[in-house]
Design an enzyme around this catalytic site. Structure first.
Site, short mmCIF file in Angstrom:
data_model
loop_
_atom_site.label_atom_id
_atom_site.label_comp_id
_atom_site.label_asym_id
_atom_site.label_seq_id
_atom_site.Cartn_x
_atom_site.Cartn_y
_atom_site.Cartn_z
N ASP A 62 -30.46 7.88 -54.94
CA ASP A 62 -29.71 8.41 -56.09
C ASP A 62 -29.70 7.44 -57.27
O ASP A 62 -28.79 7.47 -58.10
CB ASP A 62 -28.25 8.74 -55.70
N LYS A 71 -34.48 7.82 -60.02
CA LYS A 71 -35.94 7.69 -60.02
C LYS A 71 -36.61 8.83 -60.77
O LYS A 71 -37.61 8.62 -61.47
CB LYS A 71 -36.45 7.64 -58.57
N GLY A 92 -33.28 14.85 -53.89
CA GLY A 92 -33.29 15.58 -55.14
C GLY A 92 -33.50 14.66 -56.32
O GLY A 92 -32.72 13.73 -56.54
N HIS A 93 -34.57 14.89 -57.08
CA HIS A 93 -34.81 14.11 -58.29
C HIS A 93 -34.38 14.94 -59.49
O HIS A 93 -34.86 16.04 -59.70
CB HIS A 93 -36.29 13.72 -58.39
N GLN A 146 -35.43 8.83 -51.86
CA GLN A 146 -34.33 8.05 -51.28
C GLN A 146 -34.35 6.62 -51.81
O GLN A 146 -34.77 6.40 -52.93
CB GLN A 146 -34.39 8.10 -49.74
#
Length: 423
Positions: A13, A16, A40-41, A224
């Protein structure tokens, strides 16, 4: 030819997705090398917030090719919904997105196994996102898994049935109450498989080799964070893949000596989702304010993130393990308004001060040792150059650089791609 690598240095988180989005205009190929749809990006530009789960963050750049590497695990149902969510942006998905035949598939029964396993642990649960990631990687290392390339085989459904039947027997073994309709789940799964077939499957290691020979620039994108690495993270409260730099080699087939820059992303503070030790975690109003101002909720799971002060012991460890060459600090704007900031510079480990990351960082063994900094009040979100930053923030940044011995090249001061200051 350049192969650069971008990854997170904390518990995920870190932001990225935004940085990949900012950098992608410099690269011909963006390649995701590990993880699954639990990652989730989040990208934000033109007033729109986008959350990507499996698809690399370069998908919005018209000239980039996006590769899902062999180290990734793919849930066809989630993947189909992700593609459907992109349809309104008129992207040529078939042209821009290709998938490694060696990437493993998440079956509906993998998700059920995940739920059964977590339920059986009671209070000892590890905080799984219940997306089936762990069981899929277990099948991969146990040499039982199904891969994208298997979809092309005539006996794919027979292979599926054999593995799903095995999973159902394992679910029964856990002897926990979980409700499911496998017939319905399988219908959805096979419909998504048909959609997946519309994309190009490749032997990605050969594709990457030829791209390097042709002088293409490649950015490898991790998911991650380093402290969730199955080998080097805070085990067992980790993910099931190698989130560190080595994962790019095994997850894409890139030789170690081809990697040039390693971009390390970290927040100006620290967050963690789910269970596991967190030495600098805050349980007071300061931590609650960080969560509120930083909107610290999972982009996929919606789970609130635990917040704490920046931990330089853990950050230095992640930099060493990954061979980071450039640092990028995210969410500096979230710290605006605090009178005093703290940074953990050492751990008191069983009564002795240490500066390295030990085997066990459970609270009974580790107490953080802090250095205090004066805070700043300025709103950073409209600033565009490093010189405009408050002097207190510059001192904070320069202290981190001195301690970690790696330069901070980017400071993010907001979620939009334009709110990015290059130093």
């Amino acid at each position: 030819m350049t192969v650069d690598l971008l990854l997170g240095l904390q518990w995920g988180d870190e932001g990225k997705g935004k940085i990949v989005d900012v950098l992608t205009s410099n690269y011909d190929i963006i390649a995701r090398f590990q993880g699954g749809p639990n990652a989730g990006h989040t990208l934000e530009f033109d007033g729109i917030k986008h959350v990507l789960r499996t698809i690399p963050s370069g998908i919005f750049h018209k000239d980039s090719v996006n590769i899902i590497g062999n180290g990734v695990v793919i849930d066809p149902v989630v993947f189909q919904k992700e593609i459907e969510g992109l349809e309104k942006f008129n992207l040529d998905i078939k042209k821009k997105l290709i998938i490694s035949r060696k990437a493993h598939l998440i079956l509906p029964t993998h998700r059920l196994l995940d739920a059964a396993s977590e339920a059986s642990k009671g209070k000892a649960k590890i905080g799984s996102t219940l997306k089936g990631i762990g069981p899929t990687y277990m099948d991969k290392t146990g040499r039982n898994g199904l891969r994208v390339g298997d979809i092309e085989l005539e006996d794919f459904k027979d292979r599926y049935r054999a593995l799903a039947d095995k999973h159902e027997a394992m679910i029964a073994f856990y002897d926990v109450a979980i409700q499911y309709n496998l017939t319905e789940l399988e219908k959805e799964f096979f419909e998504a498989i048909e959609e997946l077939k519309k994309l190009d499957f490749i032997d990605s290691e050969e594709y990457m080799h030829q791209a390097q020979k042709a002088g293409k620039s490649i950015l490898c994108e991790g998911a991650q964070g380093s402290l969730l690495d199955v080998d080097f993270g805070t085990y067992p409260f980790v993910t099931s893949s190698n989130t560190t730099a080595a994962g790019a080699c095994t997850g894409l087939g890139i030789a170690p000596n081809k990697i040039k820059e390693v971009y390390g992303i970290f927040k100006a503070y620290v967050t963690r989702v789910g269970s596991g030790p967190f030495p600098t975690e805050l349980f007071d109003e300061v931590g609650a304010t960080m969560a509120r101002v930083g909107n610290e909720f999972g982009s996929v799971t919606g789970r609130q993130r635990r917040c704490g002060w920046l931990d330089l012991v853990a950050l230095k460890y992640a930099v060493q393990v990954n061979g980071v060459t450039q640092l990028m600090m995210m969410k500096g704007d979230v710290l605006s308004g605090f009178e005093t900031l703290k940074v953990c510079t050492e751990y008191n480990y069983k009564g002795q001060n240490i500066s390295h990351f030990p085997y066990n960082i459970e609270p009974e063994n580790v107490t953080p040792v802090y250095k205090e900094f004066k805070g700043w009040k300025a709103d950073l979100t409209g600033l565009t150059t490093y010189d405009q930053l408050p002097v207190e923030l510059k001192e904070y940044i320069e202290f981190i650089e001195k301690e970690i011995e790696v330069p901070i090249k980017i400071v993010s001061v907001g979620p939009d791609r334009k709110q990015t200051i290059t130093k």
